[in-house]
Design an enzyme around this catalytic site. Structure first.
Site, PDB file in Angstrom:
ATOM      1  N   ARG A  39     -23.390  -1.500 -22.585  1.00  0.00           N
ATOM      2  CA  ARG A  39     -22.259  -0.479 -22.658  1.00  0.00           C
ATOM      3  C   ARG A  39     -20.656  -1.126 -22.071  1.00  0.00           C
ATOM      4  O   ARG A  39     -20.705  -1.895 -21.658  1.00  0.00           O
ATOM      5  CB  ARG A  39     -21.991   0.922 -21.431  1.00  0.00           C
ATOM      6  N   LYS A  56     -25.195   3.008 -16.716  1.00  0.00           N
ATOM      7  CA  LYS A  56     -25.716   4.804 -16.662  1.00  0.00           C
ATOM      8  C   LYS A  56     -26.594   5.490 -15.855  1.00  0.00           C
ATOM      9  O   LYS A  56     -28.155   4.757 -16.197  1.00  0.00           O
ATOM     10  CB  LYS A  56     -25.590   5.123 -17.883  1.00  0.00           C
ATOM     11  N   HIS A 100     -18.746   0.417 -28.694  1.00  0.00           N
ATOM     12  CA  HIS A 100     -20.109   1.258 -28.744  1.00  0.00           C
ATOM     13  C   HIS A 100     -20.615   0.358 -30.026  1.00  0.00           C
ATOM     14  O   HIS A 100     -22.176   1.070 -29.888  1.00  0.00           O
ATOM     15  CB  HIS A 100     -20.027   2.735 -27.687  1.00  0.00           C
ATOM     16  N   ARG A 104     -23.465  -1.955 -30.274  1.00  0.00           N
ATOM     17  CA  ARG A 104     -24.703  -1.172 -28.779  1.00  0.00           C
ATOM     18  C   ARG A 104     -25.521  -0.112 -29.995  1.00  0.00           C
ATOM     19  O   ARG A 104     -26.862  -0.616 -30.248  1.00  0.00           O
ATOM     20  CB  ARG A 104     -23.891  -0.179 -27.751  1.00  0.00           C
ATOM     21  N   HIS A 157     -31.872   3.473 -21.317  1.00  0.00           N
ATOM     22  CA  HIS A 157     -31.766   5.226 -22.052  1.00  0.00           C
ATOM     23  C   HIS A 157     -33.148   5.520 -20.586  1.00  0.00           C
ATOM     24  O   HIS A 157     -33.751   5.116 -21.173  1.00  0.00           O
ATOM     25  CB  HIS A 157     -32.714   5.548 -23.667  1.00  0.00           C
ATOM     26  N   TYR A 160     -32.009   6.474 -33.043  1.00  0.00           N
ATOM     27  CA  TYR A 160     -31.827   5.269 -33.651  1.00  0.00           C
ATOM     28  C   TYR A 160     -33.326   5.526 -35.015  1.00  0.00           C
ATOM     29  O   TYR A 160     -32.923   4.840 -36.139  1.00  0.00           O
ATOM     30  CB  TYR A 160     -31.755   3.987 -33.389  1.00  0.00           C
TER      31      TYR A 160
END
Length: 309
Positions: free
Chosen positions: A168, A193, A255, A258, A281, A290
Site C-alpha cells: 500500500r 493495515k 493501489h 497492488r 489481508h 481477484y
C-alpha cells in the site's frame, strides 16, 4: 450520563446560546471561551492516537469532525438524530457523496460521539457499499510503466516495489532503510493495515532497482532513515506521470499496481493463500475478489467445461 460529565464536554458554535445548563463548548470567538471546535478535534485526535489508529484514519476522522461541527453548531449532547439525518442528506444531495464516502463519514461520526460518551450516532444505518472489481494493468502496460520510470532511479525503485511487492502507498512511504533485508531479498512491512507486520519477497528486478537507487542516493549524500523520503501525494504523482509517459490511456494509481500484482499472480496459478499473506489481508475472503477479475482464466475454464448441447 451525569451532568458533571456533560459539563466537561466541549461545544462548537458560531452564535451565543442561552441555556440553563453549562455550555459544553463555548462559541469559538466568544471572549473568555476556553474551548472551540478545534479543542473538540484535538481531544478526538488524542483519543484516536491512544487507540493506535492509523495516521490516515486519524486525518480522515478529524476532517469529518470539523465538517460536522461547522454544519451543526450546537453542543454535542444536544445533537439529535434529525440533525445527523439532515447532515447526511446534505452530503448526498448537495455534495454528491458516494456510498463509500458516506460509509466512512458515518463511521467517523459514530466514533466522534462515542469518544465523548454519546451514542446518538449509533442508530445511523450504514449504506451498503458497492463491490467493485479492482482495476489493474496488463503485463505489457506494466512493462511500459517500468520503462517510463527508468529515467529516475528513485522513481524506478518506487514503481518496481509497488508492482512486485504489492505494498500500500502508506506502507511504502513508511519503509525504513533497516526494513530492507538484501541478503534474503525481503522487505519488512511494519505496522501495516490493522497494525500488523509482515514480510514481503522482493523480485530480482525490484531488488536491482532498489540497489541502483541506494547507490545513487549514497553518491548524492542522501540522509535520513526512510527508504523513500516522500509522501503519498508524491508517490501518486510519480505513478501518474510515468503512466502518462508510457501512454497508458487510463488513470493509474499506486493501489492499481497492488491490484495488478494480485491479479497477475492469480492468473499464473499462484495459491490464493500466498497472495493473501503477501498483500496483508486479514481474511482470504478479501483476496477472493481477484478471482472475479481474471477473465481469461474464466474463459478457459468455461471452454473446458461448457456443455455440448
Amino acid at each position: 450520563m451525569g451532568s458533571a460529565a456533560l459539563a466537561r464536554l466541549p461545544r462548537a458554535g458560531s452564535m451565543p446560546r442561552v441555556t440553563s445548563r453549562p455550555a459544553l463548548v463555548p462559541v469559538p470567538d466568544e471572549p473568555g471561551s476556553r474551548f472551540s471546535t478545534e479543542r473538540i478535534v484535538e481531544q478526538f485526535v488524542r483519543s484516536l492516537r491512544a487507540q493506535e489508529r492509523s495516521p490516515c484514519t486519524i486525518k480522515q476522522y478529524a476532517h469529518i469532525a470539523r465538517m460536522f461541527l461547522a454544519r451543526v453548531p450546537k453542543p454535542l449532547d444536544e445533537v439529535t438524530e434529525r440533525d445527523i439525518d439532515l447532515f447526511r442528506e446534505h452530503l448526498v444531495l448537495q455534495r454528491h457523496y458516494s456510498k463509500n464516502s458516506l460509509y466512512t463519514t458515518i463511521r467517523g461520526l459514530t466514533c466522534l460521539f462515542r469518544t465523548f460518551g454519546l451514542t446518538i450516532a449509533d442508530h445511523q444505518e450504514l449504506p451498503r457499499r458497492p463491490e467493485r472489481l479492482p482495476r489493474y494493468l496488463s503485463e505489457e502496460e506494466t512493462h511500459r510503466l517500468f520503462q517510463a520510470a527508468a529515467r529516475s532511479s528513485r522513481d524506478s525503485a518506487i514503481v518496481h516495489v509497488l508492482a512486485f511487492c504489492g505494498l500500500r502507498v502508506g506502507e511504502l512511504c513508511h519503509l525504513q532503510l533497516e526494513d530492507v533485508e538484501l541478503e534474503r531479498n525481503i522487505l519488512h512491512v511494519r505496522s501495516g493495515k490493522g497494525d500488523k507486520d509482515r514480510e514481503v519477497v522482493m523480485d530480482d528486478r525490484a531488488r536491482a532497482a532498489v540497489d541502483r537507487y541506494l547507490a545513487d542516493r549514497a553518491t548524492t549524500g542522501g540522509e535520513g532513515t526512510r527508504l523513500f523520503p516522500v509522501g503519498p501525494v508524491t508517490v501518486e504523482r510519480i505513478v501518474r506521470e510515468c503512466a502518462r509517459t508510457a501512454e497508458i490511456p487510463r488513470r493509474v494509481t499506486p493501489h492499481m499496481l497492488r491490484h495488478t500484482l494480485a491479479t497477475t499472480l492469480l492468473a499464473r496459478g499462484c495459491d490464493i493463500r500466498f497472495i493473501q499473506k503477501l498483500l496483508g489481508h486479514a481474511s482470504v475472503a478479501t483476496t477472493q475478489i481477484y478471482t472475479h477479475v481474471d477473465t481469461q482464466s474464466l474463459r478457459d475454464a468455461y471452454e473446458r467445461a461448457k456443455p455440448q448441447y
